[in-house]
Motif scaffolding. Structure first.
Motif, PDB file in Angstrom:
ATOM      1  N   UNK A   4       0.839  -1.204   0.000  1.00  0.00           N
ATOM      2  CA  UNK A   4       0.000   0.000   0.000  1.00  0.00           C
ATOM      3  C   UNK A   4       0.868   1.246   0.000  1.00  0.00           C
ATOM      4  N   UNK A   5       0.404   2.307  -0.677  1.00  0.00           N
ATOM      5  CA  UNK A   5       1.211   3.516  -0.820  1.00  0.00           C
ATOM      6  C   UNK A   5       1.577   4.123   0.532  1.00  0.00           C
ATOM      7  N   UNK A   6       0.654   4.018   1.498  1.00  0.00           N
ATOM      8  CA  UNK A   6       0.919   4.630   2.804  1.00  0.00           C
ATOM      9  C   UNK A   6       2.107   3.987   3.517  1.00  0.00           C
ATOM     10  N   UNK A   7       2.449   2.741   3.132  1.00  0.00           N
ATOM     11  CA  UNK A   7       3.584   2.066   3.761  1.00  0.00           C
ATOM     12  C   UNK A   7       4.889   2.376   3.037  1.00  0.00           C
ATOM     13  N   UNK A   8       4.859   3.254   2.039  1.00  0.00           N
ATOM     14  CA  UNK A   8       6.067   3.624   1.310  1.00  0.00           C
ATOM     15  C   UNK A   8       6.472   5.070   1.575  1.00  0.00           C
ATOM     16  N   UNK A   9       5.633   5.811   2.299  1.00  0.00           N
ATOM     17  CA  UNK A   9       5.909   7.211   2.607  1.00  0.00           C
ATOM     18  C   UNK A   9       6.234   7.340   4.085  1.00  0.00           C
ATOM     19  N   UNK A  10       7.397   7.863   4.394  1.00  0.00           N
ATOM     20  CA  UNK A  10       7.820   8.093   5.766  1.00  0.00           C
ATOM     21  C   UNK A  10       8.365   9.514   5.872  1.00  0.00           C
ATOM     22  N   UNK A  11       7.508  10.435   6.316  1.00  0.00           N
ATOM     23  CA  UNK A  11       7.940  11.825   6.445  1.00  0.00           C
ATOM     24  C   UNK A  11       8.980  11.994   7.542  1.00  0.00           C
ATOM     25  N   UNK A 134      -1.791  16.783   1.603  1.00  0.00           N
ATOM     26  CA  UNK A 134      -0.344  16.529   1.665  1.00  0.00           C
ATOM     27  C   UNK A 134      -0.055  15.067   1.348  1.00  0.00           C
ATOM     28  N   UNK A 135      -0.956  14.462   0.582  1.00  0.00           N
ATOM     29  CA  UNK A 135      -0.862  13.047   0.239  1.00  0.00           C
ATOM     30  C   UNK A 135      -0.411  12.899  -1.217  1.00  0.00           C
ATOM     31  N   UNK A 136       0.688  12.194  -1.427  1.00  0.00           N
ATOM     32  CA  UNK A 136       1.226  12.005  -2.779  1.00  0.00           C
ATOM     33  C   UNK A 136       0.234  11.275  -3.673  1.00  0.00           C
ATOM     34  N   UNK A 137      -0.474  10.294  -3.124  1.00  0.00           N
ATOM     35  CA  UNK A 137      -1.438   9.537  -3.925  1.00  0.00           C
ATOM     36  C   UNK A 137      -2.569  10.428  -4.423  1.00  0.00           C
ATOM     37  N   UNK A 139      -2.365  13.662  -4.836  1.00  0.00           N
ATOM     38  CA  UNK A 139      -1.752  14.577  -5.804  1.00  0.00           C
ATOM     39  C   UNK A 139      -1.691  13.922  -7.172  1.00  0.00           C
ATOM     40  N   UNK A 140      -1.186  12.704  -7.230  1.00  0.00           N
ATOM     41  CA  UNK A 140      -1.057  12.013  -8.515  1.00  0.00           C
ATOM     42  C   UNK A 140      -2.423  11.673  -9.102  1.00  0.00           C
ATOM     43  N   UNK A 141      -3.384  11.385  -8.234  1.00  0.00           N
ATOM     44  CA  UNK A 141      -4.740  11.122  -8.716  1.00  0.00           C
ATOM     45  C   UNK A 141      -5.320  12.361  -9.386  1.00  0.00           C
ATOM     46  N   UNK A 142      -5.128  13.518  -8.745  1.00  0.00           N
ATOM     47  CA  UNK A 142      -5.660  14.769  -9.289  1.00  0.00           C
ATOM     48  C   UNK A 142      -4.880  15.235 -10.513  1.00  0.00           C
ATOM     49  N   UNK A 143      -3.691  14.690 -10.716  1.00  0.00           N
ATOM     50  CA  UNK A 143      -2.922  14.968 -11.925  1.00  0.00           C
ATOM     51  C   UNK A 143      -3.349  14.055 -13.065  1.00  0.00           C
ATOM     52  N   UNK A 144      -3.446  12.771 -12.802  1.00  0.00           N
ATOM     53  CA  UNK A 144      -3.656  11.792 -13.874  1.00  0.00           C
ATOM     54  C   UNK A 144      -5.101  11.670 -14.340  1.00  0.00           C
ATOM     55  N   UNK A 145      -6.052  11.735 -13.415  1.00  0.00           N
ATOM     56  CA  UNK A 145      -7.446  11.504 -13.812  1.00  0.00           C
ATOM     57  C   UNK A 145      -7.970  12.535 -14.817  1.00  0.00           C
ATOM     58  N   UNK A 146      -7.752  13.842 -14.597  1.00  0.00           N
ATOM     59  CA  UNK A 146      -8.249  14.810 -15.589  1.00  0.00           C
ATOM     60  C   UNK A 146      -7.630  14.626 -16.970  1.00  0.00           C
ATOM     61  N   UNK A 163      -1.329   3.465 -16.702  1.00  0.00           N
ATOM     62  CA  UNK A 163      -1.241   2.171 -16.047  1.00  0.00           C
ATOM     63  C   UNK A 163      -1.810   2.276 -14.633  1.00  0.00           C
ATOM     64  N   UNK A 164      -2.175   1.151 -14.061  1.00  0.00           N
ATOM     65  CA  UNK A 164      -2.931   1.160 -12.812  1.00  0.00           C
ATOM     66  C   UNK A 164      -2.298   1.896 -11.655  1.00  0.00           C
ATOM     67  N   UNK A 165      -1.022   1.706 -11.421  1.00  0.00           N
ATOM     68  CA  UNK A 165      -0.360   2.327 -10.268  1.00  0.00           C
ATOM     69  C   UNK A 165       0.828   3.167 -10.742  1.00  0.00           C
ATOM     70  N   UNK A 166       1.030   4.291 -10.090  1.00  0.00           N
ATOM     71  CA  UNK A 166       2.235   5.062 -10.375  1.00  0.00           C
ATOM     72  C   UNK A 166       3.363   4.541  -9.488  1.00  0.00           C
TER      73      UNK A 166
END
Length: 323
Positions: A4-11, A134-137, A139-146, A163-166
């Motif tokens: 899951x994306x949340x397990x790859x982000x460590x601020x 402040x969530x990368x996922x 951000x990328x969703x709002x970039x790719x979907x439109x 593709x399904x996942x960035x």
């Protein structure tokens, strides 16, 4: 199995992340499409415009980007201090720049006071919006979907555009950040789409060079602030002039049809980071192959894996090139 994306982000370890999205089947749906015979370069402009627009909404800054014919690279900086400093009303206003929100949040934005029950609901909604901003996922969703919707409408078709996942990878130290930035910004040169950084369309390096010629820095990109960190605003801790010189000379050196080398004057950043010129060229040409996960020194990589409870340090051997 993908984590899951949340397990790859460590601020706790780093605010910098490199993300990459590819179009389906790696087709050239943002360039010269061999199947249809059409040119879709204008879609690269769509991506760049949407990307820079999102910096005015999210508490996420764009550090570097390159929009290619069949994929997108972007390096992001998560500004957790800014999102935490926003008032509840500012959070709602930022979210409403992209989404309608709920009747309750729209009423709150107009200054209407909720009752006690509504206040509890409102607080939960604002907390959710704050975390998403402040969530990368997101951000990328709002970039790719439109972009996908717009491209499908243009092609009069349905289905997936991206593709399904960035891909996402943490950049754990300054050496990893610098190498990834240069790798991203030199993508068009390695692909023979441009001869020099200033002619690399739809890239952050082109924006930085255009602004530098006016003695400025692009407002929509995270700025360079030099080496002095004390009392400095947020930014990249390198000198802009040195970085531009280094990228320019690296671009000349990695072209198969060019003879070039990195001069001592342009290699000041490499000396500071203790990266040899040979390793630097290896990183900027093969970064995507060398690393498929977090990037940094062995110590930084170990701490990152411990914080996220990862059992293995993938691609730890490749970290030698950062030294």
């Amino acid at each position: 199995m993908p984590r899951p994306r949340r397990t790859q982000v460590s601020l706790e370890d780093t605010p910098y992340y490199h993300c990459c999205s590819r179009v389906v089947r790696r087709a050239y749906l943002c360039g010269d499409d061999a199947y249809t015979g059409k040119n879709y370069d204008h879609r690269r402009g769509w991506v760049e415009e949407q990307l820079l627009k999102l910096t005015q909404v999210f508490a996420i800054d764009v550090v570097a980007y390159a929009v290619m014919s069949n994929h997108l690279h972007v390096v992001l900086y998560i500004d957790i201090d800014t999102v935490n400093a926003w008032s509840d009303k500012e959070v709602v206003e930022q979210w409403h720049k992209l989404f309608k929100g709920t009747p309750l949040t729209r009423a709150f934005a107009k200054g209407e006071l909720p009752n006690e029950f509504q206040l509890l609901q409102l607080k939960k909604q604002i907390a959710l919006y704050r975390s998403r901003l402040c969530d990368v996922s997101w951000f990328m969703r709002c970039l790719n979907e439109p972009i996908a919707r717009k491209a499908n409408a243009e092609d009069k078709c349905t289905g997936h555009f991206w593709e399904g996942r960035f891909k996402s990878q943490a950049l754990l130290d300054e050496a990893a950040l610098l190498a990834c930035m240069a790798y991203v910004e030199l993508n068009p040169i390695r692909a023979n789409m441009a001869n020099t950084p200033e002619t690399s369309d739809f890239t952050s390096i082109q924006l930085r060079i255009q602004a530098a010629l006016k003695g400025e820095q692009p407002q929509k990109l995270l700025p360079f602030i030099g080496n002095e960190k004390a009392y400095q605003p947020k930014g990249i801790n390198f000198e802009l002039k040195q970085y531009l010189e280094l990228v320019d000379e690296t671009g000349r050196a990695i072209r198969d049809d060019k003879r070039g080398a990195i001069s001592a004057s342009a290699a000041n950043i490499l000396n500071r980071l203790n990266i040899s010129a040979d390793n630097w060229l290896k990183l900027t040409t093969h970064f995507g192959k060398l690393f498929h996960g977090p990037v940094g020194s062995i110590d930084e990589l170990t701490d990152y894996c411990e914080h996220l409870q990862k059992r293995r340090r993938h691609f730890a051997f490749s970290c030698q090139y950062l030294q």
